[in-house]
Motif scaffolding. Structure first.
Motif, PDB file in Angstrom:
ATOM      1  N   SER A 513       0.847  -1.189   0.000  1.00 59.01           N
ATOM      2  CA  SER A 513       0.000   0.000   0.000  1.00 59.01           C
ATOM      3  C   SER A 513       0.879   1.235   0.000  1.00 59.01           C
ATOM      4  N   SER A 514       0.263   2.363  -0.187  1.00 61.52           N
ATOM      5  CA  SER A 514       0.997   3.623  -0.176  1.00 61.52           C
ATOM      6  C   SER A 514       1.393   4.047   1.231  1.00 61.52           C
ATOM      7  N   GLU A 515       1.021   3.253   2.237  1.00 63.55           N
ATOM      8  CA  GLU A 515       1.375   3.561   3.613  1.00 63.55           C
ATOM      9  C   GLU A 515       2.499   2.661   4.144  1.00 63.55           C
ATOM     10  N   LEU A 533       7.656   2.025   4.244  1.00 64.08           N
ATOM     11  CA  LEU A 533       8.168   2.242   2.893  1.00 64.08           C
ATOM     12  C   LEU A 533       9.474   3.021   2.912  1.00 64.08           C
ATOM     13  N   ALA A 534       9.664   3.851   3.924  1.00 64.73           N
ATOM     14  CA  ALA A 534      10.915   4.611   4.000  1.00 64.73           C
ATOM     15  C   ALA A 534      12.114   3.709   4.283  1.00 64.73           C
ATOM     16  N   LEU A 548      10.618 -15.146  -8.828  1.00 63.84           N
ATOM     17  CA  LEU A 548      11.473 -14.752  -7.716  1.00 63.84           C
ATOM     18  C   LEU A 548      11.638 -13.241  -7.686  1.00 63.84           C
ATOM     19  N   PHE A 549      11.602 -12.670  -6.490  1.00 63.40           N
ATOM     20  CA  PHE A 549      11.907 -11.261  -6.306  1.00 63.40           C
ATOM     21  C   PHE A 549      12.462 -11.074  -4.904  1.00 63.40           C
ATOM     22  N   ALA A 550      13.077  -9.925  -4.677  1.00 64.99           N
ATOM     23  CA  ALA A 550      13.685  -9.624  -3.376  1.00 64.99           C
ATOM     24  C   ALA A 550      13.685  -8.126  -3.166  1.00 64.99           C
ATOM     25  N   PHE A 551      13.747  -7.725  -1.904  1.00 59.85           N
ATOM     26  CA  PHE A 551      13.882  -6.303  -1.588  1.00 59.85           C
ATOM     27  C   PHE A 551      14.804  -6.159  -0.376  1.00 59.85           C
ATOM     28  N   ILE A 552      15.461  -4.993  -0.298  1.00 58.59           N
ATOM     29  CA  ILE A 552      16.432  -4.699   0.758  1.00 58.59           C
ATOM     30  C   ILE A 552      15.815  -3.694   1.723  1.00 58.59           C
ATOM     31  N   THR A 553      15.953  -3.970   3.010  1.00 60.10           N
ATOM     32  CA  THR A 553      15.456  -3.063   4.049  1.00 60.10           C
ATOM     33  C   THR A 553      16.623  -2.613   4.910  1.00 60.10           C
ATOM     34  N   ARG A 554      16.465  -1.435   5.485  1.00 61.77           N
ATOM     35  CA  ARG A 554      17.484  -0.912   6.393  1.00 61.77           C
ATOM     36  C   ARG A 554      16.925  -0.884   7.811  1.00 61.77           C
ATOM     37  N   ALA A 586       3.757   2.235  -5.049  1.00 55.25           N
ATOM     38  CA  ALA A 586       3.457   2.590  -3.663  1.00 55.25           C
ATOM     39  C   ALA A 586       4.483   3.565  -3.104  1.00 55.25           C
ATOM     40  N   THR A 587       5.744   3.326  -3.360  1.00 57.78           N
ATOM     41  CA  THR A 587       6.775   4.236  -2.842  1.00 57.78           C
ATOM     42  C   THR A 587       6.697   5.605  -3.515  1.00 57.78           C
TER      43      THR A 587
END
Length: 702
Positions: A513-515, A533-534, A548-554, A586-587
């Motif tokens: 979502s956009s939140e 999202l930040a 397959l997909f992936a995302f990086i978080t801090r 969304a971001t």
């Protein structure tokens, strides 16, 4: 005082205590070589510097005195060798006044024994040390390959080949160890000869060829002293010959007695040796299984994803099972060093065979009190049975009454198809690759931390998409973006799952979502984890495997100065590009909303009003062009066609557009005061007149 020696019987076992004692001998050999090199340099200086004979002799005398302050681990402070060298140094002080020397005698009586000791004996120690290290590494490698044999998958031929390889490597290691140990033992005798002979030869040369030094070195006491030293050296040489003969015989005997121990698993033609079931103390090498656990989301909890078998030296002492690594005793310089593995005095401790998936001769020690199972692997069936009996005997002697063995739940994994490896991304950003083996999992949620999915943030979001995904794994990375980084992380996680036979995956519903982004348990409709999202810095899909997909978080831990980055890999049923596009949308919307909130009050409202004015003007221009086209296309004399066009109430003007929208904007206050005032007359054209002279200007700027 007796001479310290290495026990050749301990060469094959190669225990940490033996390695610790061996390191002492090695340090002694290094110190002796260092001292001998210095002695050789001093003698060579005498050979080359005839005009500096006094200074060179004084240096040699001083160096002989330095033997007393050298820290030889195996040399006592009051040794005869130290006092003898000190006596020699006093005589060399008298000889330092003589200025003539015969190089040939020096080369024969002084330099040759010392050079032979350096090049033949000490260099042999160095070469044997290198061969010992190589043989030890080859033996460890052969042992590791042999112990990794699968009890069902590997063929008997392969098992026999690995067993034969281990036999050769162990035999080579044993033979090398025996020769190395015996050389170090012999060095303790040779040092007494090799360090005394050059000095003795030097004094003989001085007495023979320096008549001017007769008063200095021709004393009766010096002659008696030299005779005594010569007799002592001859006695040491005889002892060395006797010891060498005994050592050779002992080596032959040990090789014959240890022939059956070279094979880890006894051959078929060897006599059967039953296990000793009455032991209460035991020591030896075992392989210890160490496992890494991956935190899975929701009720899955921890799941074993990686195992590592480590070879350690285990022993029992005082009712405890202890372990030592090979270098642990050397580091602590004590025979009592070790780590506590398990307290065998605890109630309910039980040792029993364990059916490992891929290894033989495995047993486990169960401790209900500490709720841990120690899984160990022996070399063969006899060694395994002896360990089990020994541990149970110690437990039985501790006084506790054993009941039924506690039930141990084995970790099982359900089979599922692994997807094809590959990598891909949407963003063109590149980053240098740097991977880490530390697995982390941000999706671990306890049962008490249940969140309601009908959150107001999702309900009020301007953009919401939902996808079914399956979590494959997470890994800590060093940077926050990069296609290569994401691709390599996908490859490592998929490879780790394949190597360790991890097929089970946890299915979740990914709400974008956009939140925020959320992982929801589809069975209970509860939130497993949530990402702002930040905190999502990068995402990428797989170009070859579209699932397959992936995302990086801090993440910035409390009290930390820098953020840490984690890459999370998922599998989906649809194209991964769609999920990446949803994350991008969304971001983008979240960023626009953030920028809108940061504008001053009223700026955004007025901007929207001006945009609406521009839309109105665009429609007016289009309507004007259409009306003009209809007037030009109308035949002459057919004024009735004008009735089809919008006219003003008095019928004199052609209405181009309605002004209700602009009036509404002005009246509502959204548009404070346009720079160009729009009136009804400005939006009307006279019906009569030359239409060719009417200028249609482009939309004016506000």
């Amino acid at each position: 005082m007796g001479i310290e020696k290495l026990h050749l019987e301990d060469a094959l076992e190669d225990s940490p205590q033996t390695r610790s004692l061996l390191s002492v001998f090695e340090k002694d050999a290094i110190a002796l070589k260092k001292y001998t090199v210095g002695l050789h340099n001093c003698c060579q200086r005498i050979m080359k510097a005839q005009n500096e004979l006094c200074a060179a002799t004084q240096s040699l005398s001083q160096h002989l005195r330095d033997f007393e302050i050298q820290k030889f681990p195996l040399e006592s402070d009051d040794s005869v060798l130290s006092s003898t060298l000190k006596q020699f140094s006093s005589y060399l002080d008298d000889v330092s006044s003589i200025q003539q020397v015969l190089s040939a005698q020096f080369s024969e009586t002084m330099m040759y024994p010392l050079s032979r000791f350096l090049q033949a004996d000490l260099e042999e120690i160095t070469t044997l040390c290198e061969m010992f290290q190589i043989a030890s590494n080859e033996h460890d490698s052969a042992m590791s390959r042999y112990m990794r044999l699968h009890k069902r998958k590997d063929s008997e031929r392969q098992k026999s080949e690995y067993n034969e390889e281990l036999y050769l490597m162990r035999k080579k290691f044993h033979q090398t160890s025996l020769h190395y140990y015996s050389s170090l033992n012999a060095l303790q005798y040779k040092r007494k000869c090799s360090l005394l002979e050059p000095v003795m030869g030097y004094l003989h040369a001085q007495r023979a060829f320096f008549q001017m030094g007769q008063d200095a070195v021709g004393k009766k006491e010096i002659e008696d002293f030299l005779n005594n030293i010569s007799t002592s050296v001859q006695g040491v040489q005889q002892d060395l010959q006797t010891e060498t003969k005994k050592t050779v015989e002992h080596i032959d005997t040990l090789e014959k007695q240890s022939a059956h121990m070279y094979h880890a698993e006894p051959m078929v033609d060897m006599p059967y040796i039953p296990p000793n079931t009455s032991l209460t103390q035991k020591a030896g090498y075992l392989y210890l299984r160490r496992g890494k656990h991956l935190h899975m989301p929701g009720p899955i909890g921890k799941q074993l994803i990686a195992t590592k078998w480590e070879r350690c030296f285990f022993f029992t002492v005082g009712g405890n099972l202890m372990s030592q690594s090979r270098d642990e005793v050397v580091a602590t310089n004590t025979r009592l060093a070790g780590s506590l593995v398990l307290d065998l005095n605890e109630p309910g401790v039980l040792a029993e065979p364990h059916e490992s998936d891929d290894r033989r001769f495995v047993f486990q020690v169960i401790s209900p009190k500490s709720k841990r199972n120690t899984v160990l692997q022996a070399e063969n069936e006899r060694d395994k049975d002896e360990w089990i009996c020994t541990l149970n005997n110690i437990v039985r002697e501790s006084g506790y009454i054993k009941g039924k063995s506690p039930q141990v739940k084995e970790r099982t994994s359900s089979s599922s198809s692994l997807t094809k490896q590959g990598s891909g991304s949407i963003s063109p950003d590149q980053a240098s690759l740097s991977s880490s083996e530390a697995r982390i999992n941000p999706f671990d949620q306890s049962a008490n931390e249940v969140l309601d999915t009908l959150d107001s943030a999702i309900d009020t979001a301007t953009y919401v998409e939902s996808f079914v995904v399956r979590f494959l794994g997470s890994m800590e990375v060093t940077t926050d973006r990069g296609d290569k980084l994401v691709h390599e992380t996908m490859r490592q996680i998929m490879a780790a799952r394949a190597i360790h036979n991890v097929f089970k995956m946890t299915e979740s519903r990914l709400v974008v979502s956009s939140e925020c982004m959320r992982l929801i348990d589809p069975s209970t409709n509860t939130v497993r984890t949530q990402f702002a999202l930040a905190d999502i810095s990068f995402w990428a899909a797989h170009p070859e495997n579209t699932r397959l997909f992936a995302f990086i978080t801090r993440t910035k831990p409390p009290g930390a100065n820098q953020s840490t980055f984690s890459c999370h890999v998922f599998e989906c049923n649809i194209s991964a590009e769609e999920i990446c596009q949803a994350i991008g949308t969304a971001t983008k919307l979240a960023f626009q909303a953030l920028m809108q909130r940061k504008l001053p009050p009223g700026v955004g409202k007025e901007k929207k009003a001006h945009e609406k004015v521009q839309q109105v003007k665009t429609r007016e221009k289009n309507l004007l062009m259409q009306n003009i086209q209809q007037l030009e296309d109308a035949p002459e004399g057919e004024e009735g066609n004008l009735h089809n066009l919008p006219l003003s109430p008095d019928g004199k003007y052609l209405v181009l557009t309605a002004t209700d929208e602009l009036d509404d904007l002005i009246e509502s206050g959204d548009l404070a005061q346009p720079m160009e005032k729009l009136t009804v007359e400005s939006m009307q054209l006279p019906i009569s007149g030359d239409l060719d002279n009417v200028d249609v200007e482009p939309e004016s700027e506000a």
